[in-house]
Design a protein around this motif. Structure first.
Motif, PDB file in Angstrom:
ATOM      1  N   GLU A  77       0.787  -1.160  -0.073  1.00 52.09           N
ATOM      2  CA  GLU A  77      -0.092   0.092  -0.013  1.00 52.09           C
ATOM      3  C   GLU A  77       0.661   1.222   0.047  1.00 52.09           C
ATOM      4  O   GLU A  77       0.356   2.288  -0.346  1.00 52.09           O
ATOM      5  CB  GLU A  77      -0.983   0.111   1.194  1.00 52.09           C
ATOM      6  N   GLU A  78       2.110   1.084   0.439  1.00 48.38           N
ATOM      7  CA  GLU A  78       2.995   2.350   0.450  1.00 48.38           C
ATOM      8  C   GLU A  78       3.806   2.494  -0.726  1.00 48.38           C
ATOM      9  O   GLU A  78       4.550   3.120  -0.927  1.00 48.38           O
ATOM     10  CB  GLU A  78       4.046   2.358   1.721  1.00 48.38           C
ATOM     11  N   GLY A  79       3.370   1.614  -1.765  1.00 47.89           N
ATOM     12  CA  GLY A  79       4.296   1.664  -3.192  1.00 47.89           C
ATOM     13  C   GLY A  79       5.569   0.942  -3.227  1.00 47.89           C
ATOM     14  O   GLY A  79       6.280   1.087  -3.841  1.00 47.89           O
ATOM     15  N   LYS A  80       5.821   0.340  -1.996  1.00 45.75           N
ATOM     16  CA  LYS A  80       7.190  -0.369  -1.974  1.00 45.75           C
ATOM     17  C   LYS A  80       7.061  -1.862  -2.405  1.00 45.75           C
ATOM     18  O   LYS A  80       6.061  -2.569  -2.357  1.00 45.75           O
ATOM     19  CB  LYS A  80       7.647  -0.444  -0.626  1.00 45.75           C
ATOM     20  N   ARG A  81       7.945  -2.216  -3.459  1.00 43.35           N
ATOM     21  CA  ARG A  81       8.092  -3.428  -3.818  1.00 43.35           C
ATOM     22  C   ARG A  81       8.290  -4.709  -2.715  1.00 43.35           C
ATOM     23  O   ARG A  81       9.520  -4.419  -2.143  1.00 43.35           O
ATOM     24  CB  ARG A  81       8.987  -3.518  -5.040  1.00 43.35           C
ATOM     25  N   ILE A  82       7.874  -5.632  -2.648  1.00 47.35           N
ATOM     26  CA  ILE A  82       8.014  -6.790  -1.925  1.00 47.35           C
ATOM     27  C   ILE A  82       8.149  -8.058  -2.523  1.00 47.35           C
ATOM     28  O   ILE A  82       7.695  -8.624  -3.348  1.00 47.35           O
ATOM     29  CB  ILE A  82       6.882  -7.044  -0.834  1.00 47.35           C
TER      30      ILE A  82
END
Length: 491
Positions: free
Chosen positions: A125-130
């Motif tokens: 949701e924060e735009g960080k790739r996991i």
């Protein structure tokens, strides 16, 4: 959700079934397993089930380049004739949405158990790739496989402190007594490879056991595709190191394969390394996997391709082959590899020449072709170099040579018909023996596996010369004495 997921696997099965028919049998190797359509890489799930031998592989049916990994599936009764089976796994769950990566399989209690790496790649949701790699289980009947509802069974929370969450893959499973074990490739906090061991009683609940061995940035960096087994009184850890720097011990730049021989104390979960060496010295060998056959033989197969040197013609509808399965033994503390003995059941048109004196380039009646098993006992003590040219005509040739002065065997596909500026030549140093050497060549249309001195060393390489180049010649700079025996392989 379940219907959507089933559709992804069904789509792959339908595509495979339809488009396999577009490739002529004559275009493919005669007795090596190859991609049914599209792309294959690492061998997976090499195992026995219902008295047959199964081999899965990393698979992308929709193109001849790497893509989201499925598991392709074949089986055999003799390691030479392979029967194509439907796609076994597809990336259709949240935890494996970016691919069902490499793994292994065993038979237990009438079920075929697959353990593989699921790859998750998403943006939060924060735009960080996991990006995460975890270990998963699927259980089947030899045709259809169902993923456990509790997957993934080994998660990132079960890694040693500081380990990479993104490089954690390629589980190799086995059973010892009432417990299942697996070794998994991982990247440690120093950035280099480590092999982790886990155990379970029920396949669903796993616990961390130990670090079997680690690179410490000395044998490449990341170690892929581990295998761990007992052979005679030795324990062997097989690894595929990445980011290797070439050295004088036979390692080349890039991706390599190696075995580590040692002792393993089960009570204390302690592996003590004694020596290590390269598995295959050719241009096209990676990610080998072994299993124990019904008769007790330890058998290994590898991917006969290279990540760095793609030479498959652009008009091919398939890309990727497996080596001929190899029987493993130990001799004088070193791993010995020889072609599966079942190949002898397909010998035809045997031709033998003894006490040959070879100086100028010659061809021998009955010795030609692109699907053969040929053995040469050579005495080149009075020669500067002995050469064999295969897949030859007026335009093309692939060269295997032996320099008795330097004790070097060379493979060279510079004139095999590939236009790209890729790596074409590789050398191997062999032990000195007064100019004497034994070479066995397994040739199957687009490949040659060179077994040196009854399997002390192996060089595996591919060449995609047009199939009408079938001549074989022999030559020597100086006098070479030779005994040569050839069998056609008719499957």
């Amino acid at each position: 959700m379940r219907e959507r997921n089933a559709a992804i696997l069904e789509k792959a099965k339908l595509y495979e079934n339809e488009f396999i028919k577009s490739i002529s049998k004559d275009e493919k190797p005669s007795f090596h397993l190859c991609a049914p359509i599209g792309w294959i890489n690492d061998p997976n799930g090499f195992s026995t089930f219902n008295d047959e031998y199964h081999l899965f592989y990393q698979y992308y049916p929709y193109d001849t380049i790497w893509g989201p990994m499925h598991w392709g599936h074949s089986k055999t009764k003799d390691f030479i004739k392979w029967e194509q089976l439907p796609v076994a796994l597809a990336p259709d769950e949240d935890y494996d949405m970016e691919g069902c990566f490499s793994g292994s399989a065993i038979e237990d209690d009438g079920k075929h158990i697959i353990m593989y790496t699921g790859v998750l790649d998403k943006t939060n949701e924060e735009g960080k790739r996991i990006l995460r790699q975890t270990q998963c289980i699927a259980i089947g009947d030899g045709i259809n496989y169902e993923k456990l509802d509790c997957n993934p069974v080994i998660t990132n929370e079960m890694l040693p402190e500081g380990s990479s969450l993104e490089d954690f893959r390629d589980p190799k499973i086995w059973k010892d007594g009432n417990e299942f074990y697996t070794v998994v490739a991982s990247r440690s906090k120093d950035g280099s490879g480590q092999i982790l061991m886990y155990k379970s009683r029920d396949l669903r609940n796993w616990e961390y056991v130990t670090i079997v061995d680690k690179s410490e940035n000395k044998i490449g960096r990341m170690w892929e595709c581990p295998d761990f087994f007992k052979l005679d009184e030795n324990y062997i850890l097989v690894i595929s190191p990445q980011e290797v720097k070439a050295d004088k011990n036979g390692f080349h730049n890039g991706n390599n394969t190696a075995y580590i021989i040692g002792k393993y104390d089960k009570n204390n979960n302690n592996f003590t390394r004694e020596k290590y060496s390269v598995i295959d010295y050719g241009l096209d060998f990676y990610a080998p996997q072994t299993f124990e056959a019904k008769d007790g033989r330890r058998i290994m197969v590898g991917w006969m391709h290279s990540w760095e040197n793609r030479i498959v013609p652009h008009d091919f509808k398939w890309c990727g082959m497996m080596t001929i399965p190899r029987e493993l033994t130990i001799k004088d503390g070193f791993l010995i590899q020889n072609p599966i003995r079942e190949i002898e059941n397909y010998y035809k048109n045997t031709v033998e020449y003894n006490d040959l004196s070879i100086e100028k380039e010659i061809s021998l009646e009955g010795i030609n072709g692109r699907a053969i098993d040929i053995t040469l006992d050579i005495d080149a003590s009075k020669s500067e170099e002995f050469q064999i040219k295969v897949a030859k005509n007026e335009e093309y040739e692939t060269l295997i040579s032996y320099n008795p002065r330097k004790s070097i065997v060379t493979f060279d596909r510079s004139y095999s018909g590939k236009y790209g500026d890729t790596l074409h030549r590789r050398d191997i140093s062999v032990k000195e023996n007064d100019g004497k050497i034994k070479l066995r060549l397994i040739i199957d249309k687009y490949s040659v596996e060179i077994f040196i001195n009854d399997g002390e060393h192996v060089m595996t390489s591919t060449f995609y010369t047009p199939l009408n180049a079938t001549d074989i010649t022999f030559s020597s700079q100086g006098l070479t004495l030779a005994n040569i025996k050839k069998h056609d392989i008719i499957v």
